[in-house]
Design an enzyme around this catalytic site. Sequence first.
Site, short mmCIF file in Angstrom:
data_model
loop_
_atom_site.label_atom_id
_atom_site.label_comp_id
_atom_site.label_asym_id
_atom_site.label_seq_id
_atom_site.Cartn_x
_atom_site.Cartn_y
_atom_site.Cartn_z
N ARG A 126 6.72 -7.70 1.90
CA ARG A 126 7.53 -7.14 2.99
C ARG A 126 8.25 -8.25 3.74
O ARG A 126 9.42 -8.12 4.11
CB ARG A 126 6.65 -6.34 3.94
N THR A 185 -5.70 -1.46 7.18
CA THR A 185 -5.82 -2.92 7.30
C THR A 185 -7.22 -3.30 7.78
O THR A 185 -7.56 -4.49 7.81
CB THR A 185 -4.78 -3.47 8.28
N ASP A 243 -1.31 6.62 6.42
CA ASP A 243 -1.32 5.20 6.77
C ASP A 243 -2.22 4.99 7.99
O ASP A 243 -2.41 5.92 8.79
CB ASP A 243 0.10 4.74 7.07
N LYS A 248 0.83 -1.21 0.00
CA LYS A 248 0.00 0.00 0.00
C LYS A 248 0.87 1.27 0.00
O LYS A 248 0.62 2.20 -0.77
CB LYS A 248 -0.94 -0.01 1.22
N THR A 249 1.89 1.29 0.85
CA THR A 249 2.78 2.45 0.90
C THR A 249 3.58 2.57 -0.39
O THR A 249 3.79 3.67 -0.91
CB THR A 249 3.74 2.33 2.10
#
Length: 346
Positions: free
Chosen positions: A230, A171, A122, A77-78
């Site tokens: 990640r 999330t 975020d 997402k980032t």
Amino acid sequence: MTDDLLKHFSTGDSLVTGECLQEDDAPEILSLRPEKLMDYVGQDEVVETLLIAIEAAKQRQEPIDHVLFHGPPGLGKTTLAHIIANEMGTELTVTSGPALEKGGDLIGILTHLETGDILFVDEIHRTPKMVEEFLYPAMEDFAIDFVFDKGIHARSHRYKLNHFVMVGATTRVGLLSSPLRDRFGIIRSLEFYKHEDLVKIVIRSAQLMNLEIDRDGAHELARRSRGTPRIVNRLLKRVRDFAQVRSDGKVNQKAVEEGLKLEGVDQEGLTPLDRRYLATVIDYYHGGPVGIEAISATLQEETDTLVDMVEPYLLKIGFIIRTSSGRKASEAAYRHLGKKIQARLF
């Protein structure tokens, strides 16, 4: 008076969380992030949506719509927020929901954004309600409403903002209020990655790190990475260290197996916390059903940690079943932990 008020808000201490990322100050993980959509691996439908939206916005010479990404942690997402800013040729400002404690924190950030700049928030579901209400007119009308004085002397003033772009990541999309969620023009869910896509990510990351890795080693890393880029990059760094100290510096299947054994990551990618979770449900609560609060209390872990970090992958691989009565361990979970299956449950 308005300028003085804005100056007061823009000098708030919490504004440091919204500083633009400079390339020289970027942490190492940013070096592994793709900078363009054409280099992004996986999430094909999301990438296609963004390609169309960005190209259309460029043709109209206007900013892209507000974007909301939701899904488990670590899926990109980032990274996508950085890519949108790169593709649009604009500045990116990064902050998070919990960091925006007061309305002044948000106002200070918004008033410094230029036309087309990206504001990435975020954990947007954790934005305080009072701050969230400032976002409504900011996202829809690109304006902020101020109220001066109190009581019968109260008066309102609207301050116009530049046409910025909000990119939110969460999330827990179900915790977003409807008024905020409805103000996003593009809403996309990120899913766990396919094995083949993770292998591509491992090979690409290894090349950027000048690390020699064979195909079997890449497949083994991808298999244990819980479908998450990640995690696969984090495990790759740990295996790199192991191969450098205990092996010849080359990453192969044996180096991956031995390196991840030290990390406590098993063949299915489960960590010690995952296995403790499953063992708690099976041993303490006879396989369930059991409420998440009871599991959290037994493990002495925060409920949010279990819901956000542990359960999504266990649900995906079928080790946990979520019912109206609580969580249950599946037959596959019993087998994985080597537990005797209770026939009365299955």
